[in-house]
Design an enzyme around this catalytic site. Structure first.
Site, mmCIF file in Angstrom:
data_model
loop_
_atom_site.group_PDB
_atom_site.id
_atom_site.type_symbol
_atom_site.label_atom_id
_atom_site.label_comp_id
_atom_site.label_asym_id
_atom_site.label_seq_id
_atom_site.Cartn_x
_atom_site.Cartn_y
_atom_site.Cartn_z
ATOM 1 C CE LYS A 23 -15.963 31.284 -4.715
ATOM 2 N NZ LYS A 23 -15.303 32.162 -5.683
HETATM 3 N N1 PMP Z 1 -9.242 33.082 -7.163
HETATM 4 C C1 PMP Z 1 -10.384 33.771 -7.100
HETATM 5 C C2 PMP Z 1 -10.324 35.206 -6.704
HETATM 6 C C3 PMP Z 1 -11.604 33.179 -7.417
HETATM 7 O O1 PMP Z 1 -12.730 33.876 -7.352
HETATM 8 C C4 PMP Z 1 -11.633 31.837 -7.816
HETATM 9 C C5 PMP Z 1 -12.938 31.185 -8.199
HETATM 10 N N2 PMP Z 1 -13.557 30.577 -7.108
HETATM 11 C C6 PMP Z 1 -10.423 31.132 -7.860
HETATM 12 C C7 PMP Z 1 -9.251 31.789 -7.524
HETATM 13 C C8 PMP Z 1 -10.384 29.688 -8.214
HETATM 14 O O2 PMP Z 1 -10.893 28.932 -7.140
HETATM 15 P P1 PMP Z 1 -11.605 27.532 -7.379
HETATM 16 O O3 PMP Z 1 -10.668 26.715 -8.209
HETATM 17 O O4 PMP Z 1 -11.780 26.950 -6.040
HETATM 18 O O5 PMP Z 1 -12.876 27.821 -8.086
#
Ligand code: PMP
Length: 310
Positions: free
Chosen positions: A156
């Protein structure tokens, strides 16, 4: 006058506008950072904000650090305490989102790895209204999702969002609300900041974590919730044309929660409103996240809770 937002910055609480980093830092010049976005949900009965799956977010932050080559100077518990402290300092008794970002300050270049610093910034962010039927219109982007051979999407990193940005700008220019990206094999990957799920013939379908997606905590939550019911799930490669035949499509993520997609390219999804599976899952997610439903207590970290009122 609303009070100024305070953030946690390099170990201190300060107004956001007072936080400074070097313009010559790897973060400012090359977008080097890793971060987490964590949702907090207010529960009036418990008089508390519950942070959703905080420990899983911290685990992912450390995984991102490992891959991108940054040594996090803080232990998980110090980050947990910083997040709780900054919510206290802003006196939030409401739904919110917290961003915890590790960045590299000081003069450096794209391969510099020190000094690693952190900020934690909360913002009030109300939850989605379960009774609101309206969805968003998406298009399949002509941009492909970054992949594990170039920019691992399971990291991330702020820079990964430039891929989402290209797709988002294209979608907006074409009159859509947001994009859904295909992976380098032309299979459905994810949204610009969320994962994709679809419902077809009573089955919940979503691409696998090897499909150029972030290993989403919300996606994992929803899969666990559905797998505990008799609704079948398929985690598998998804064709683009399946989007056009889906009964329901929704995006999921910490920011998106569950966001219904009611149009995809030139096709209407279902009857053009949030579908019943999306609505039921959104309600179940929110009930667990805000503590209304006592299931999965380990998914909640209380912010205001003390030993006295626990
Ligand atoms: N994909 C991307 C590219 C994201 O930025 C996010 C947001 N964090 C998600 C999926 C969803 O991840 P999460 O459920 O852990 O927030």
């Amino acid at each position: 006058m609303p009070q100024k937002r305070k953030i946690w910055f390099k170990g201190q609480i300060m107004p956001a506008e007072d936080a400074q980093i070097s313009v010559l830092s790897p973060t400012a010049q090359f977008g080097l950072n890793v971060f987490e976005g964590i949702r907090g949900y207010w529960n009036a009965d418990s008089a508390d904000v519950f942070l959703f799956r905080l420990d899983d977010h911290l685990d992912r932050l450390f995984a991102s650090c490992r891959l991108i080559g940054l040594d996090c100077p803080y232990a998980p518990d110090e980050i947990r305490q910083a997040i709780i402290q900054v919510i206290h300092e802003n006196d939030y008794h409401a739904d919110l989102a917290v961003r915890a970002t590790l960045f590299v300050d000081g003069e450096g270049t794209w391969h510099s790895s020190t000094p690693v610093e952190m900020f934690v910034a909360p913002i009030a962010k109300p939850r989605r209204d379960v009774t609101n039927d309206a969805g968003l219109r998406a298009c399949v982007s002509t941009w492909r999702r970054i992949d594990d051979l170039s920019m691992p999407p399971r990291v991330k990193a702020g820079a990964n969002y430039i891929n989402g940005r290209y797709a988002h700008l294209e979608a907006k220019a074409a009159g859509y609300d947001l994009p859904i990206l295909l992976d380098s094999d032309g299979k459905v990957s994810e949204g610009a900041g969320s994962c994709v799920m679809l419902v077809r013939d009573g089955m919940l379908i979503t691409p696998p974590t090897s499909g150029s997606i972030l290993e989403s905590i919300t996606r994992d939550t929803l899969l666990q919730l559905v797998q505990a019911t008799d609704m079948p799930t398929e985690v598998r490669v998804v064709d683009r044309s399946e989007l056009y035949l889906a009964d329901e499509i929704f995006l999921c993520g910490s920011a998106a929660e569950l966001t219904p997609i009611t149009g995809i390219d030139r096709f209407m999804v279902g009857d053009g409103r949030m579908g019943p599976v999306t609505r039921a899952l959104l309600a179940a997610y929110l009930d667990i996240a805000d503590g209304t439903d006592p299931a999965h207590p380990t998914w909640r970290t209380g912010v205001w809770l003390t030993e006295d009122n626990a």
